[in-house]
Design a protein around this motif. Sequence first.
Motif, PDB file in Angstrom:
ATOM      1  N   THR A 161      62.190  31.031  47.539  1.00  0.00           N
ATOM      2  CA  THR A 161      60.814  30.736  47.931  1.00  0.00           C
ATOM      3  C   THR A 161      60.501  29.279  47.631  1.00  0.00           C
ATOM      4  O   THR A 161      61.173  28.647  46.815  1.00  0.00           O
ATOM      5  N   GLN A 201      68.670  38.508  42.848  1.00  0.00           N
ATOM      6  CA  GLN A 201      67.490  39.156  43.418  1.00  0.00           C
ATOM      7  C   GLN A 201      67.337  38.857  44.912  1.00  0.00           C
ATOM      8  O   GLN A 201      66.347  39.235  45.525  1.00  0.00           O
ATOM      9  N   SER A 202      68.332  38.175  45.508  1.00  0.00           N
ATOM     10  CA  SER A 202      68.285  37.767  46.930  1.00  0.00           C
ATOM     11  C   SER A 202      66.933  37.143  47.250  1.00  0.00           C
ATOM     12  O   SER A 202      66.285  37.499  48.227  1.00  0.00           O
ATOM     13  N   TYR A 203      66.549  36.195  46.424  1.00  0.00           N
ATOM     14  CA  TYR A 203      65.203  35.641  46.492  1.00  0.00           C
ATOM     15  C   TYR A 203      65.253  34.136  46.644  1.00  0.00           C
ATOM     16  O   TYR A 203      65.969  33.450  45.913  1.00  0.00           O
ATOM     17  N   GLU A 256      59.771  35.717  41.390  1.00  0.00           N
ATOM     18  CA  GLU A 256      58.494  35.360  42.007  1.00  0.00           C
ATOM     19  C   GLU A 256      57.527  34.813  40.959  1.00  0.00           C
ATOM     20  O   GLU A 256      56.882  33.781  41.163  1.00  0.00           O
ATOM     21  N   TYR A 288      65.499  29.807  43.714  1.00  0.00           N
ATOM     22  CA  TYR A 288      66.508  30.704  44.291  1.00  0.00           C
ATOM     23  C   TYR A 288      67.118  31.546  43.188  1.00  0.00           C
ATOM     24  O   TYR A 288      67.517  31.037  42.145  1.00  0.00           O
ATOM     25  N   CYS A 289      67.190  32.851  43.423  1.00  0.00           N
ATOM     26  CA  CYS A 289      67.843  33.776  42.502  1.00  0.00           C
ATOM     27  C   CYS A 289      68.794  34.646  43.317  1.00  0.00           C
ATOM     28  O   CYS A 289      68.354  35.514  44.082  1.00  0.00           O
ATOM     29  N   CYS A 321      62.256  28.920  53.648  1.00  0.00           N
ATOM     30  CA  CYS A 321      62.448  29.909  52.579  1.00  0.00           C
ATOM     31  C   CYS A 321      62.074  31.310  53.054  1.00  0.00           C
ATOM     32  O   CYS A 321      62.755  32.284  52.722  1.00  0.00           O
ATOM     33  N   ALA A 370      69.583  33.861  51.899  1.00  0.00           N
ATOM     34  CA  ALA A 370      68.733  33.095  50.979  1.00  0.00           C
ATOM     35  C   ALA A 370      69.496  31.925  50.354  1.00  0.00           C
ATOM     36  O   ALA A 370      68.953  30.826  50.227  1.00  0.00           O
ATOM     37  N   ASP A 376      61.808  37.983  36.663  1.00  0.00           N
ATOM     38  CA  ASP A 376      60.960  38.063  37.853  1.00  0.00           C
ATOM     39  C   ASP A 376      60.910  36.695  38.519  1.00  0.00           C
ATOM     40  O   ASP A 376      60.139  35.822  38.115  1.00  0.00           O
ATOM     41  N   SER A 380      58.516  31.328  39.940  1.00  0.00           N
ATOM     42  CA  SER A 380      58.142  30.255  40.874  1.00  0.00           C
ATOM     43  C   SER A 380      56.698  29.810  40.648  1.00  0.00           C
ATOM     44  O   SER A 380      56.395  28.613  40.685  1.00  0.00           O
TER      45      SER A 380
END
Length: 138
Positions: free
Chosen positions: A50, A46-48, A126, A42-43, A83, A97, A124, A129
């Motif tokens: 996964t 970056q609203s991420y 992604e 989770y970041c 996710c 997220a 980054d 991960s």
Amino acid sequence: MTGHKDHKGRDGAKRDVFEYALLRVVPRVERGEQINAGVVVYCQAQSYVTARVHLDENRLLALDPAADVAGVRAALHAVEGVCAGGDRAGQAACDDAGRRFRWLIAPRSTVVQPGPVHTGLTADAERESERLLDLLVR
């Protein structure tokens, strides 16, 4: 987190704080033996969020020859769905997220369990991960 600090790596690239937790498979909870089978990343910046999963079936069956491999795979895919958000997230479909990450890392005593949360810096999320999956799971 209040305020946002810019973190720069040696290459000068902006890096954001991220959090991650391993997904552990504990086929016989009473024994406490486990294998790593994925990572949730989770970041906030970056609203991420996964989940990357990889189940080593041979390692699982070495811990418990009677393990429900299909059930474990389904549980891991359910984490990926939460996710991803949207229809795959079930009740969490409308959550942001951060809320989905917090729900996934809450302690539970099921066959698939989250490990402790760790933090780091990344440019980054992604790519991070995938790096963590390779480093900690595969």
